[in-house]
Write an enzyme that holds these catalytic residues in place. Sequence first.
Site, mmCIF file in Angstrom:
data_model
loop_
_atom_site.group_PDB
_atom_site.id
_atom_site.type_symbol
_atom_site.label_atom_id
_atom_site.label_comp_id
_atom_site.label_asym_id
_atom_site.label_seq_id
_atom_site.Cartn_x
_atom_site.Cartn_y
_atom_site.Cartn_z
ATOM 1 N N ASN A 32 62.201 -7.020 76.867
ATOM 2 C CA ASN A 32 60.899 -7.645 77.164
ATOM 3 C C ASN A 32 59.776 -7.053 76.312
ATOM 4 O OD1 ASN A 32 60.499 -5.175 78.318
ATOM 5 N ND2 ASN A 32 59.927 -5.913 80.345
ATOM 6 N N SER A 124 70.749 10.506 81.520
ATOM 7 C CA SER A 124 70.000 11.590 80.890
ATOM 8 C C SER A 124 70.450 12.943 81.426
ATOM 9 C CB SER A 124 68.517 11.395 81.205
ATOM 10 O OG SER A 124 67.779 12.538 80.863
ATOM 11 N N TYR A 149 61.102 9.714 87.023
ATOM 12 C CA TYR A 149 61.952 9.196 85.944
ATOM 13 C C TYR A 149 63.377 9.744 86.098
ATOM 14 C CZ TYR A 149 64.326 9.464 81.476
ATOM 15 O OH TYR A 149 65.298 9.427 80.517
ATOM 16 N N LYS A 153 67.258 7.873 87.076
ATOM 17 C CA LYS A 153 68.550 8.022 86.383
ATOM 18 C C LYS A 153 69.614 8.495 87.366
ATOM 19 C CE LYS A 153 67.184 6.940 82.207
ATOM 20 N NZ LYS A 153 67.597 5.637 81.637
ATOM 21 N N PHE A 178 71.123 14.091 75.744
ATOM 22 C CA PHE A 178 70.299 15.295 75.691
ATOM 23 C C PHE A 178 68.986 14.924 74.967
ATOM 24 C CE2 PHE A 178 72.340 18.549 78.147
ATOM 25 C CZ PHE A 178 73.431 17.816 78.581
ATOM 26 N N LEU A 200 58.718 16.013 71.734
ATOM 27 C CA LEU A 200 58.425 16.970 70.662
ATOM 28 C C LEU A 200 58.497 16.352 69.263
ATOM 29 C CD1 LEU A 200 57.852 19.887 69.783
ATOM 30 C CD2 LEU A 200 60.333 20.269 69.803
ATOM 31 N N PHE A 218 54.389 24.149 74.105
ATOM 32 C CA PHE A 218 54.171 24.354 75.538
ATOM 33 C C PHE A 218 54.864 25.637 76.032
ATOM 34 C CE2 PHE A 218 53.874 19.473 75.734
ATOM 35 C CZ PHE A 218 52.517 19.491 75.531
ATOM 36 N N ARG A 231 66.456 23.455 73.703
ATOM 37 C CA ARG A 231 66.990 22.124 74.014
ATOM 38 C C ARG A 231 68.172 21.814 73.097
ATOM 39 N NH1 ARG A 231 64.165 22.959 77.586
ATOM 40 N NH2 ARG A 231 62.491 21.732 78.511
ATOM 41 N N GLY A 294 56.960 21.329 85.025
ATOM 42 C CA GLY A 294 58.236 20.614 85.130
ATOM 43 C C GLY A 294 59.239 20.949 84.042
ATOM 44 N N ASP A 295 58.820 21.659 82.980
ATOM 45 C CA ASP A 295 59.760 21.989 81.899
ATOM 46 C C ASP A 295 60.769 23.041 82.353
ATOM 47 O OD1 ASP A 295 59.167 20.366 79.767
ATOM 48 O OD2 ASP A 295 57.817 21.785 78.783
HETATM 49 C C1 WQD Z 1 61.224 19.218 74.206
HETATM 50 C C2 WQD Z 1 60.665 20.627 74.122
HETATM 51 C C3 WQD Z 1 58.712 20.967 75.480
HETATM 52 C C4 WQD Z 1 56.055 18.284 73.260
HETATM 53 C C5 WQD Z 1 62.383 14.723 78.101
HETATM 54 C C6 WQD Z 1 62.944 14.147 79.352
HETATM 55 C C7 WQD Z 1 64.378 13.820 79.167
HETATM 56 C C8 WQD Z 1 64.575 12.898 77.989
HETATM 57 C C9 WQD Z 1 63.931 13.441 76.776
HETATM 58 C C10 WQD Z 1 63.834 10.623 77.659
HETATM 59 C C11 WQD Z 1 60.227 21.175 75.470
HETATM 60 C C12 WQD Z 1 58.379 21.117 74.003
HETATM 61 C C13 WQD Z 1 57.149 19.007 73.675
HETATM 62 C C14 WQD Z 1 54.938 18.985 72.729
HETATM 63 C C15 WQD Z 1 56.113 21.060 73.055
HETATM 64 N N1 WQD Z 1 64.029 11.652 78.365
HETATM 65 N N2 WQD Z 1 57.197 20.361 73.569
HETATM 66 N N3 WQD Z 1 55.024 20.353 72.646
HETATM 67 O O1 WQD Z 1 61.174 17.546 78.110
HETATM 68 O O2 WQD Z 1 63.329 18.251 76.984
HETATM 69 O O3 WQD Z 1 63.073 15.942 77.826
HETATM 70 O O4 WQD Z 1 62.578 13.809 77.034
HETATM 71 O O5 WQD Z 1 63.709 9.582 77.660
HETATM 72 O O6 WQD Z 1 64.863 13.260 80.325
HETATM 73 O O7 WQD Z 1 62.797 15.083 80.396
HETATM 74 O O8 WQD Z 1 61.831 16.612 75.807
HETATM 75 O O9 WQD Z 1 60.679 16.242 73.675
HETATM 76 O O10 WQD Z 1 59.308 16.310 75.791
HETATM 77 O O11 WQD Z 1 60.318 18.414 74.932
HETATM 78 O O12 WQD Z 1 56.151 22.295 72.969
HETATM 79 O O13 WQD Z 1 53.913 18.398 72.354
HETATM 80 O O14 WQD Z 1 59.477 20.578 73.313
HETATM 81 O O15 WQD Z 1 58.018 21.902 76.249
HETATM 82 O O16 WQD Z 1 60.513 22.540 75.474
HETATM 83 P P1 WQD Z 1 62.312 17.204 77.252
HETATM 84 P P2 WQD Z 1 60.474 16.811 75.025
#
Ligand code: WQD
Length: 350
Positions: A32, A124, A149, A153, A178, A200, A218, A231, A294-295
């Site tokens: 959509n 996820s 979210y 899942k 992942f 990220l 972060f 990660r 939440g991280d």
């Molecule tokens: C990765 C790392 C952040 C942004 C999430 C969902 C997961 C999946 C993927 C998708 C973390 C750090 C991030 C920034 C930072 N969902 N970071 N500065 O949180 O592991 O997973 O996305 O559809 O279900 O939970 O991914 O890319 O947000 O973060 O330092 O501006 O990068 O703290 O350690 P995450 P992410």
Amino acid sequence: MKIMLAGGAGYIGTHTAIALIEAGHEVFVVDNFSNSCREAVRRVEKITGSEVRLYEADCCDYMSVRMIMSKEKPDSVVQMAGYKAVGESVAKPISYYRNNLDSTLTILEVMAECGVKSIVFSSSATVYGEDNPVPYTEDMPRGRCSNPYGWTKSMIEQILEDAAAADPSLSVVLLRYFNPVGAHESGLIGEDPQGIPNNLMPYITQVAVGRRDKLTVFGGDYDTPDGTCRRDYIHVMDLADGHARAVDYAAAHKGSAIFNLGTGIPYSVLDMVNAFSDACGHPLNYVIGDRRAGDLQDCWADAEKAGRILGWKATRGIAEMCRDSWNWQRNNPKGYADSEEDSDEEDDEE
Ligand code: WQD
């Protein structure tokens, strides 16, 4: 086989379409465009030289899905139609539960009506929740999720497992992604988030291309070697190949099965920043900020099961992930808005 890609115009969907077509399947997309665009699918056609029929429809709309599925009669569905922004899900939980559960339930009902017996679901790593130790194995219990979210899942996994238990002719494969990054090596398709990126890698690429001033890391005080979170980043084309294996597996096995799609190798935020700087040839502007609510400190896969059962293994390393993310962003600084049709779209600057 003929595969219906629900939500197939998005980041993972377009890359998966390529992998499925290259594996010899016929693909059509139902989307959509709530977080995607037609141009992305046109570029899949350009890359593959194959036609990809595109239906603009909401997968929560029973009549539309029934019309499409009864006309196309797919052998299998890959269900990736869903909202995916963690922060937004906290602000709009009802919308997330409604959309993500409803789209899957609608697809399942129409599949039963049309005699479609195989579904692969985009799940996820977030379903492992807060309490399981890394590396995550598929036999660990689903945990407490830190946001709606993640709960969608987790709930959809349960629904699909119950559906498979009730209907012995049904095949369900749950793929736990992942952290997908990277892009197709052509640089024609890639991740194109609306507004300020939550994840990220798109944030890094937008800093590198000059759309954002600097990255905020972060948290620098985690109990890891460099103080930043770790990660399991996986190249989106490896992830896409995993879907091709999963579709074949579902065609040959009834019941439900779960597979992690990760590399099994953790990288920290600063590892990614440094690898990306190498890929783009200049240092990335960043600051260490507060932790993000939440991280989790650590999240990575045990990828053994997918290797053993699907014969799948991620082959692309961190350098290729960064190279291909950069190649996409450099060639498309404003994402698909750079293309002719979408050129009047606003770029959402900070
Ligand atoms: C990765 C790392 C952040 C942004 C999430 C969902 C997961 C999946 C993927 C998708 C973390 C750090 C991030 C920034 C930072 N969902 N970071 N500065 O949180 O592991 O997973 O996305 O559809 O279900 O939970 O991914 O890319 O947000 O973060 O330092 O501006 O990068 O703290 O350690 P995450 P992410």
